[in-house]
Design a protein around this motif. Structure first.
Motif, short mmCIF file in Angstrom:
data_model
loop_
_atom_site.label_atom_id
_atom_site.label_comp_id
_atom_site.label_asym_id
_atom_site.label_seq_id
_atom_site.Cartn_x
_atom_site.Cartn_y
_atom_site.Cartn_z
N VAL A 105 0.81 -1.21 0.00
CA VAL A 105 0.00 0.00 0.00
C VAL A 105 0.84 1.26 0.00
CG1 VAL A 105 -0.23 0.31 2.52
CG2 VAL A 105 -2.12 0.97 0.99
N MET A 106 2.09 1.18 0.47
CA MET A 106 2.91 2.39 0.56
C MET A 106 3.29 2.96 -0.80
SD MET A 106 2.97 3.39 3.61
CE MET A 106 4.18 4.71 3.39
N ALA A 107 3.35 2.11 -1.82
CA ALA A 107 3.61 2.63 -3.18
C ALA A 107 2.45 3.53 -3.60
CB ALA A 107 3.78 1.48 -4.16
N ALA A 108 1.23 3.12 -3.25
CA ALA A 108 0.06 3.95 -3.56
C ALA A 108 0.07 5.24 -2.76
CB ALA A 108 -1.22 3.16 -3.30
N VAL A 109 0.54 5.16 -1.50
CA VAL A 109 0.62 6.36 -0.66
C VAL A 109 1.63 7.34 -1.25
CG1 VAL A 109 1.23 7.25 1.62
CG2 VAL A 109 -0.12 5.16 1.43
N ARG A 110 2.77 6.84 -1.72
CA ARG A 110 3.78 7.72 -2.33
C ARG A 110 3.21 8.42 -3.56
NH1 ARG A 110 6.86 3.12 -1.24
NH2 ARG A 110 8.38 3.38 0.45
N ASP A 111 2.51 7.66 -4.41
CA ASP A 111 1.92 8.26 -5.60
C ASP A 111 0.86 9.28 -5.22
OD1 ASP A 111 3.52 6.63 -7.17
OD2 ASP A 111 1.94 5.16 -7.57
N PHE A 112 0.05 8.95 -4.23
CA PHE A 112 -1.01 9.84 -3.76
C PHE A 112 -0.42 11.14 -3.23
CE2 PHE A 112 -3.84 11.14 -0.20
CZ PHE A 112 -5.03 11.33 -0.90
#
Length: 227
Positions: A68-75
């Motif tokens: 999920v942290m990859a999505a958080v970075r993109d977000f």
């Protein structure tokens, strides 16, 4: 607006955070498990406190590798609002979304108390004019000692990225720093727990004002509606 609360193995404040935003601020709130690769329709992502992965390596060091942290970075890179509390703050630092690091308390003891915090003039909503000169929030951590190199500290101070400072430093944090934001003003992190300071039976209700101030960075209409 929609609030997404991340859950890692070992998270133990996820329900507190959920209650703060769903109950305290009456916002649509849902959990997102750490193995998810997307955040769904989220306007705010909150990384709660706890002991993600048991803190067996270093606080937040393993959680930063969760899918999920990859999505958080993109977000966050797209300007999305991210808020990390306690272990969540540690995760944000480990993931490079906030500068600095959190290390073992100078006392080498776990500190659990209600802390008086000086409010810094950081953003239009996060300042003494809107929050008051000081707030009282609980802390509960063994690794809340904020560290950063001299050039990094100088940038934090010059850019007004410090949100809160301890009145009586409980952990040895450099500059008495209890919370910071990124330069863009969309990623926030703090060791104190606003999620433990909003009910009448809590030590204070200052956590509501702190959560509103974070939201107002991108959603001032929410600040007005929930005020």
């Amino acid at each position: 607006m929609n609030v997404a609360v991340l859950q890692f193995p070992g998270s133990n404040c996820d329900q507190d955070v959920f209650h703060l935003f769903a109950g305290g601020l009456r916002l649509p709130t849902r959990y997102v498990w750490h193995k998810e690769t997307g955040l769904g329709a989220a306007d705010l992502v909150v990384i709660p406190g706890g002991f993600s992965y048991g803190d067996y390596l270093r606080c937040g060091a393993i959680a930063r590798f969760s899918p999920v942290m990859a999505a958080v970075r993109d977000f966050a890179g797209a300007g999305g609002l991210v808020f990390g509390i306690c272990n969540g703050f540690q995760i944000l630092c480990e993931a490079g979304l906030l500068p600095g690091a959190l290390i073992r308390n100078a006392s080498l003891e776990f500190r659990c108390l209600t802390s008086a915090l000086k409010v810094e003039a950081s953003t239009e909503a996060f300042n003494p004019r809107s929050l008051g000169a000081a707030v009282r929030l609980p802390i509960g951590h063994g690794e809340g000692n904020y560290r950063i190199d001299e050039p990094g500290l100088a940038r934090l101070e010059a850019n007004r990225q410090v949100l809160l400072r301890y009145v009586e430093n409980p952990n040895g944090s450099l500059g008495d720093i209890a919370g910071i934001r990124n330069e863009s003003g969309n990623v926030f992190g703090m060791m104190p727990h606003p999620d433990r300071a909003f009910e009448r039976f809590h030590p204070s209700q200052d956590g509501l004002a702190v959560a509103r101030a974070v939201l107002a960075a991108r959603f001032p209409e929410v600040l007005r509606r929930t005020g």
